[in-house]
Scaffold this motif. Structure first.
Motif, PDB file in Angstrom:
ATOM      1  N   ILE A 449       0.833  -1.204   0.000  1.00  0.00           N
ATOM      2  CA  ILE A 449       0.000   0.000   0.000  1.00  0.00           C
ATOM      3  C   ILE A 449       0.869   1.256   0.000  1.00  0.00           C
ATOM      4  O   ILE A 449       0.601   2.223  -0.698  1.00  0.00           O
ATOM      5  CB  ILE A 449      -0.944  -0.012   1.225  1.00  0.00           C
ATOM      6  CG1 ILE A 449      -1.914  -1.185   1.120  1.00  0.00           C
ATOM      7  CG2 ILE A 449      -1.726   1.314   1.312  1.00  0.00           C
ATOM      8  CD1 ILE A 449      -2.833  -1.321   2.315  1.00  0.00           C
ATOM      9  N   HIS A 450       1.926   1.247   0.827  1.00  0.00           N
ATOM     10  CA  HIS A 450       2.804   2.414   0.909  1.00  0.00           C
ATOM     11  C   HIS A 450       4.259   2.017   0.703  1.00  0.00           C
ATOM     12  O   HIS A 450       5.151   2.580   1.318  1.00  0.00           O
ATOM     13  CB  HIS A 450       2.626   3.114   2.257  1.00  0.00           C
ATOM     14  CG  HIS A 450       1.246   3.607   2.514  1.00  0.00           C
ATOM     15  ND1 HIS A 450       0.619   4.501   1.685  1.00  0.00           N
ATOM     16  CD2 HIS A 450       0.353   3.313   3.493  1.00  0.00           C
ATOM     17  CE1 HIS A 450      -0.598   4.762   2.146  1.00  0.00           C
ATOM     18  NE2 HIS A 450      -0.784   4.048   3.237  1.00  0.00           N
ATOM     19  N   CYS A 512     -10.482   8.856  -9.826  1.00  0.00           N
ATOM     20  CA  CYS A 512     -10.325  10.014  -8.937  1.00  0.00           C
ATOM     21  C   CYS A 512     -11.674  10.422  -8.340  1.00  0.00           C
ATOM     22  O   CYS A 512     -12.682  10.543  -9.045  1.00  0.00           O
ATOM     23  CB  CYS A 512      -9.735  11.180  -9.716  1.00  0.00           C
ATOM     24  SG  CYS A 512      -9.515  12.674  -8.728  1.00  0.00           S
ATOM     25  N   CYS A 515     -10.840  14.274  -3.946  1.00  0.00           N
ATOM     26  CA  CYS A 515     -10.716  14.611  -2.525  1.00  0.00           C
ATOM     27  C   CYS A 515      -9.633  15.656  -2.277  1.00  0.00           C
ATOM     28  O   CYS A 515      -9.516  16.190  -1.173  1.00  0.00           O
ATOM     29  CB  CYS A 515     -10.452  13.356  -1.700  1.00  0.00           C
ATOM     30  SG  CYS A 515      -8.849  12.557  -2.075  1.00  0.00           S
ATOM     31  N   ALA A 517      -6.587  15.273  -1.768  1.00  0.00           N
ATOM     32  CA  ALA A 517      -5.545  14.869  -0.812  1.00  0.00           C
ATOM     33  C   ALA A 517      -4.160  14.971  -1.441  1.00  0.00           C
ATOM     34  O   ALA A 517      -3.192  15.359  -0.775  1.00  0.00           O
ATOM     35  CB  ALA A 517      -5.800  13.448  -0.324  1.00  0.00           C
ATOM     36  N   CYS A 518      -4.072  14.626  -2.710  1.00  0.00           N
ATOM     37  CA  CYS A 518      -2.763  14.673  -3.374  1.00  0.00           C
ATOM     38  C   CYS A 518      -2.257  16.108  -3.473  1.00  0.00           C
ATOM     39  O   CYS A 518      -1.064  16.382  -3.267  1.00  0.00           O
ATOM     40  CB  CYS A 518      -2.841  14.028  -4.762  1.00  0.00           C
ATOM     41  SG  CYS A 518      -4.114  14.737  -5.835  1.00  0.00           S
ATOM     42  N   GLU A 580       1.000   7.671  -2.496  1.00  0.00           N
ATOM     43  CA  GLU A 580       0.823   7.080  -1.169  1.00  0.00           C
ATOM     44  C   GLU A 580      -0.444   7.604  -0.492  1.00  0.00           C
ATOM     45  O   GLU A 580      -1.118   6.878   0.230  1.00  0.00           O
ATOM     46  CB  GLU A 580       2.044   7.387  -0.308  1.00  0.00           C
ATOM     47  CG  GLU A 580       3.313   6.671  -0.751  1.00  0.00           C
ATOM     48  CD  GLU A 580       4.504   6.979   0.142  1.00  0.00           C
ATOM     49  OE1 GLU A 580       4.289   7.596   1.205  1.00  0.00           O
ATOM     50  OE2 GLU A 580       5.629   6.625  -0.225  1.00  0.00           O
ATOM     51  N   ARG A 581      -0.760   8.857  -0.738  1.00  0.00           N
ATOM     52  CA  ARG A 581      -1.900   9.490  -0.058  1.00  0.00           C
ATOM     53  C   ARG A 581      -3.225   9.175  -0.721  1.00  0.00           C
ATOM     54  O   ARG A 581      -4.283   9.161  -0.072  1.00  0.00           O
ATOM     55  CB  ARG A 581      -1.675  11.006  -0.048  1.00  0.00           C
ATOM     56  CG  ARG A 581      -2.749  11.785   0.707  1.00  0.00           C
ATOM     57  CD  ARG A 581      -2.697  11.499   2.188  1.00  0.00           C
ATOM     58  NE  ARG A 581      -3.745  12.242   2.906  1.00  0.00           N
ATOM     59  CZ  ARG A 581      -5.006  11.833   3.026  1.00  0.00           C
ATOM     60  NH1 ARG A 581      -5.395  10.680   2.477  1.00  0.00           N
ATOM     61  NH2 ARG A 581      -5.889  12.557   3.695  1.00  0.00           N
ATOM     62  N   CYS A 582      -3.211   8.881  -2.037  1.00  0.00           N
ATOM     63  CA  CYS A 582      -4.456   8.698  -2.788  1.00  0.00           C
ATOM     64  C   CYS A 582      -5.244   7.497  -2.268  1.00  0.00           C
ATOM     65  O   CYS A 582      -4.729   6.370  -2.261  1.00  0.00           O
ATOM     66  CB  CYS A 582      -4.156   8.511  -4.272  1.00  0.00           C
ATOM     67  SG  CYS A 582      -5.634   8.300  -5.281  1.00  0.00           S
ATOM     68  N   PRO A 583      -6.519   7.668  -1.851  1.00  0.00           N
ATOM     69  CA  PRO A 583      -7.281   6.545  -1.281  1.00  0.00           C
ATOM     70  C   PRO A 583      -7.852   5.590  -2.324  1.00  0.00           C
ATOM     71  O   PRO A 583      -8.298   4.490  -1.989  1.00  0.00           O
ATOM     72  CB  PRO A 583      -8.410   7.248  -0.521  1.00  0.00           C
ATOM     73  CG  PRO A 583      -8.630   8.525  -1.264  1.00  0.00           C
ATOM     74  CD  PRO A 583      -7.283   8.935  -1.750  1.00  0.00           C
ATOM     75  N   THR A 584      -7.863   5.988  -3.600  1.00  0.00           N
ATOM     76  CA  THR A 584      -8.499   5.153  -4.623  1.00  0.00           C
ATOM     77  C   THR A 584      -7.519   4.547  -5.615  1.00  0.00           C
ATOM     78  O   THR A 584      -7.935   3.786  -6.483  1.00  0.00           O
ATOM     79  CB  THR A 584      -9.516   5.987  -5.416  1.00  0.00           C
ATOM     80  OG1 THR A 584      -8.815   7.015  -6.143  1.00  0.00           O
ATOM     81  CG2 THR A 584     -10.555   6.614  -4.488  1.00  0.00           C
TER      82      THR A 584
END
Length: 606
Positions: A449-450, A512, A515, A517-518, A580-584
């Motif tokens: 994931i990261h 996308c 959000c 976040a990126c 790393e930050r993108c939730p999707t």
């Protein structure tokens, strides 16, 4: 091409990242390299201690890693993305040397040479880097390659003009030997004095890679009377390299501000010149020598005197005693054009025992007869197709300094690759003008994931300085190499400064959720979600206005809200925080690997 399609309503169209040139241009170092060496790829291999693999990545592209790792003009380094965050770029050139210094025996990795030839014979005139590159590319295809050179050893200007304290003989022997060991028919010590005679031997193609062999002279008063102690720089360097000259006078003037002048002054310093001065008609910043070449000369105690125009060679009884110079200053007109005007000060006399003239080089083709069909322009350069290097005689191709005038080794290599493609296609009866596209590979780097398959920590270390041998040792012997190179520990630390700009941020707009976040986490504010619009206006209203028009904007397709994602490729650090930050998973990190296609079957199918 910049990877864009056609947009509607005046907006910027979605970026076509399938276009090979799009991400290639983002890898600034590789884009700037004439041979397009995959720089971040081999730097990562060095970080992993895989020196032989790193060497072969270089060898396929730039042919002479050990030589260029010491002598390259480094067009990649001013382009290095590291220079956007601090003053000094990654030491790309010297890391190339690391791969050469610490590799294992790589002879079993060299391409196999077929014993059965393809029936085509190619003559290569001049055994310099351009011709050697052509031979390297054609020999594995079954061509019979014959190299002619007036010198007794192959290498051309690599061997004759670069001093041994910069480039040891054994490095030249090794890397030139990889090519001559392929079974090339070497005719050394055989100066070609007639292109017609070579063509009459029945070669299917001829490549001219004779460099720019004639140094410019200065026709000033006293030149003939003091001729015994006035030397043309490149000829003098060649005589030093081949052991014909072993000493020079105590007081030496070097005229000229290019890299040849720097090699001349540093060589003179080692051959008995206690008082060596470089004298240039232009300003220090306008000198053509690379900044590090000027720094190296200054480091060895050689002063560089600027804005002094040579007027006369002074002599007594047939012996050179000095030179007379006019003092000038730079003056600029309303359009910014510079001219040198006298200051009105008295002329300055500089005493000397020898003068080395390094004010430029030019081509010399007295051996190419008018009836061969090779045409020349008013500057004495061959008229060539700039993409194929084919002359007005379809059988004759040029490359290196003999094609477009003096440049450097890496440009000669790039010319050799392109000429090799042309010669191969010409000999196979194909359209020489059709050029093969490069091979492109995109590979995901996600391992968790990261977690990524490359080291994305950003080193804060400043550029490491290459250690030098002590001057009391190097200045006494012209054969002692000055730079010692990085050891493995220093190489690892320097390699960690690379920002992995070939690991690209790839955006999938359908995933996308906007959000933002990126955009929030981006350390350089290079991501913006906004309405589309004309490019100049769009660049102005990004989170950080985009001012470098040489780099593209990465623009997505229309998102659910009607906005688009815009990323400024100029300032992106490829740090992967967005992914790393993108939730999707809309953002991904994918390694872009581009390999230029050289002569062979791949370039015959297009």
């Amino acid at each position: 091409m910049d990877g864009r399609g056609v947009g509607g309503d005046g907006g910027v169209p979605p970026t076509d990242i399938r276009n090979p040139s799009y991400f290639h241009k983002v890898v600034d170092c590789q884009w700037a390299c004439p041979a397009h060496t995959p720089v971040p790829e081999y730097i990562r291999l060095i970080s992993a201690g895989r020196y032989s693999d790193a060497y072969m990545v270089n060898w396929k592209s730039n042919v002479f890693p050990g030589i260029l790792g010491r002598t390259c003009d480094r067009p990649c380094e001013p382009a290095c993305r590291r220079g956007r965050v601090e003053d000094e770029p990654v030491a790309i050139c010297r890391l190339k040397r690391v791969a050469a210094d610490y590799k294992d025996d790589i002879t079993d990795r060299l391409p196999a040479i077929p014993t059965a030839k393809n029936g085509k014979r190619v003559a290569l005139i001049g055994a310099g880097p351009a011709a050697l590159t052509v031979a390297r590319d054609l020999m594995p295809l079954g061509y019979h390659c014959t190299i002619f050179d007036r010198d007794s050893r192959a290498g051309g200007m690599i061997r004759s003009q670069i001093p041994r304290f910069r480039l040891p003989e054994e490095v030249i022997d090794e890397e030139v030997g990889y090519i001559t060991g392929m079974g090339v028919d070497l005719r050394l010590g055989a100066e070609v004095d007639s292109l017609r005679a070579v063509l009459d031997e029945g070669f299917d193609a001829v490549f001219v890679g004779t460099g720019a062999p004639r140094g410019k002279d200065l026709d000033l008063p006293g030149r003939k009377e003091a001729a015994a102690n006035i030397h043309v720089g490149i000829d003098w360097l060649s005589s030093v390299s081949f052991g014909h000259i072993e000493k020079i006078g105590r007081r030496v003037i070097v005229l000229g501000g290019g890299n040849t002048a720097m090699d001349c002054c540093r060589s003179a310093r080692r051959l008995g010149g206690d008082e060596v001065k470089v004298i240039v008609r232009s300003g220090y910043d306008e000198m053509k020598a690379s900044p590090w070449e000027k720094e190296d000369a200054t480091h060895e105690g050689i002063p560089i005197l600027n804005f002094m125009v040579p007027k006369e060679f002074l002599h007594e009884g047939g012996r050179l005693t000095g030179m007379l110079f006019e003092k000038v200053r730079a003056q600029y007109d309303a359009d910014g054009r510079r001219s040198l005007v006298p200051t009105g000060e008295p002329d300055e006399r500089v005493d000397c025992d020898d003068v080395l003239v390094a004010v430029g080089q030019e081509n010399a083709f007295p051996w190419i007869e008018a009836d061969t069909g090779v045409a020349f322009d008013r500057w004495g350069l061959p008229k060539l197709d700039p993409a194929t290097f084919q002359s007005t005689n379809p059988r004759v191709f040029f490359g290196g300094d003999s094609a477009f005038g003096p440049k450097n080794i890496i440009w000669a290599v790039a010319h050799g690759h392109e000429a090799g493609i042309s010669i191969d296609r010409f000999c196979q009866g194909l359209d020489v003008g059709e050029r093969p596209p490069p091979a492109v590979e995109m590979s995901g780097q996600k391992m968790g994931i990261h977690e990524w398959s490359y080291d994305n920590d950003i080193s804060s270390d400043l550029r490491l300085k290459v250690p030098w041998a002590p001057p009391e040792k190097t200045l006494r012997n012209i054969g002692v190499e000055v730079e010692l190179g990085f050891d493995p520990q220093m190489a690892f630390a320097e390699a960690q400064r690379c920002l992995n700009c070939d690991v690209q941020t790839v955006f999938t707009d359908r995933l996308c959720i906007e959000c933002d976040a990126c955009a929030d986490i981006c350390p350089v504010d290079c991501i913006t979600f906004t309405a589309n619009g004309p490019e100049p206006e769009l660049r102005d209203r990004l989170n950080a206005p985009s001012t470098d028009l040489s780099q593209a904007l990465y623009v997505s397709g229309e998102l659910k809200t009607g906005r688009v994602m815009v990323k400024d490729e100029d300032v992106c650090l490829h740090c992967s925080l967005c992914a790393e930050r993108c939730p999707t998973g809309a953002w991904d990190m994918q390694k872009f690997l581009l390999e230029m296609t050289h002569a062979g079957h791949a370039c015959r199918s297009h």
